[in-house]
Design a protein around this motif. Structure first.
Motif, PDB file in Angstrom:
ATOM      1  N   TRP A   1       0.067   5.504   0.284  1.00 53.85           N
ATOM      2  CA  TRP A   1      -0.880   6.590   0.491  1.00 53.85           C
ATOM      3  C   TRP A   1      -0.267   7.890  -0.002  1.00 53.85           C
ATOM      4  O   TRP A   1       0.921   8.130   0.210  1.00 53.85           O
ATOM      5  CB  TRP A   1      -1.189   6.756   1.974  1.00 53.85           C
TER       6      TRP A   1
ATOM      7  N   ASP B   1      -4.649   9.464   0.920  1.00 54.60           N
ATOM      8  CA  ASP B   1      -4.440   9.623   2.349  1.00 54.60           C
ATOM      9  C   ASP B   1      -5.508  10.549   2.913  1.00 54.60           C
ATOM     10  O   ASP B   1      -5.666  11.670   2.432  1.00 54.60           O
ATOM     11  CB  ASP B   1      -3.047  10.204   2.599  1.00 54.60           C
TER      12      ASP B   1
ATOM     13  N   ARG C   1       0.821  -1.206   0.000  1.00 50.65           N
ATOM     14  CA  ARG C   1       0.000   0.000   0.000  1.00 50.65           C
ATOM     15  C   ARG C   1       0.855   1.256   0.000  1.00 50.65           C
ATOM     16  O   ARG C   1       1.902   1.316   0.665  1.00 50.65           O
ATOM     17  CB  ARG C   1      -0.910   0.018   1.220  1.00 50.65           C
TER      18      ARG C   1
END
Length: 85
Positions: A7, A83, A5
């Motif tokens: 962000w 985010d 992942r």
């Protein structure tokens, strides 16, 4: 390499990039540096209390914010996430 992942958060003239895992962050910075996208990034820091690392990439006329987003989204290993503020 497994997917990880990432962000993103715009911060004025830079993009804050938060990556799940120190090794993944180093791999991503190396991959981006080979794409001639940037010459330098702010030093990578480990997020306290998590396995994530953060660094900042400065925008320029050749690579605006959406350009970074498209570039990161095109990397198969990257699971791109906006985010939250």
């Amino acid at each position: 390499m497994n997917a990880f992942r990432v962000w993103l958060r715009p911060l004025g003239s830079a993009l804050r990039v938060r990556v799940d895992g120190v090794g993944n962050a180093k791999w991503l910075l190396d991959r981006l540096s080979r794409s001639f996208v940037f010459k330098t990034a702010a030093p990578m820091s480990e997020d306290e209390g998590s396995s994530c690392c953060t660094f900042h990439l400065a925008y320029n006329s050749q690579m605006p914010p959406r350009g970074f987003e498209r570039l990161l989204a095109a990397i198969p290993e990257v699971n791109l996430i906006a985010d939250p503020a």
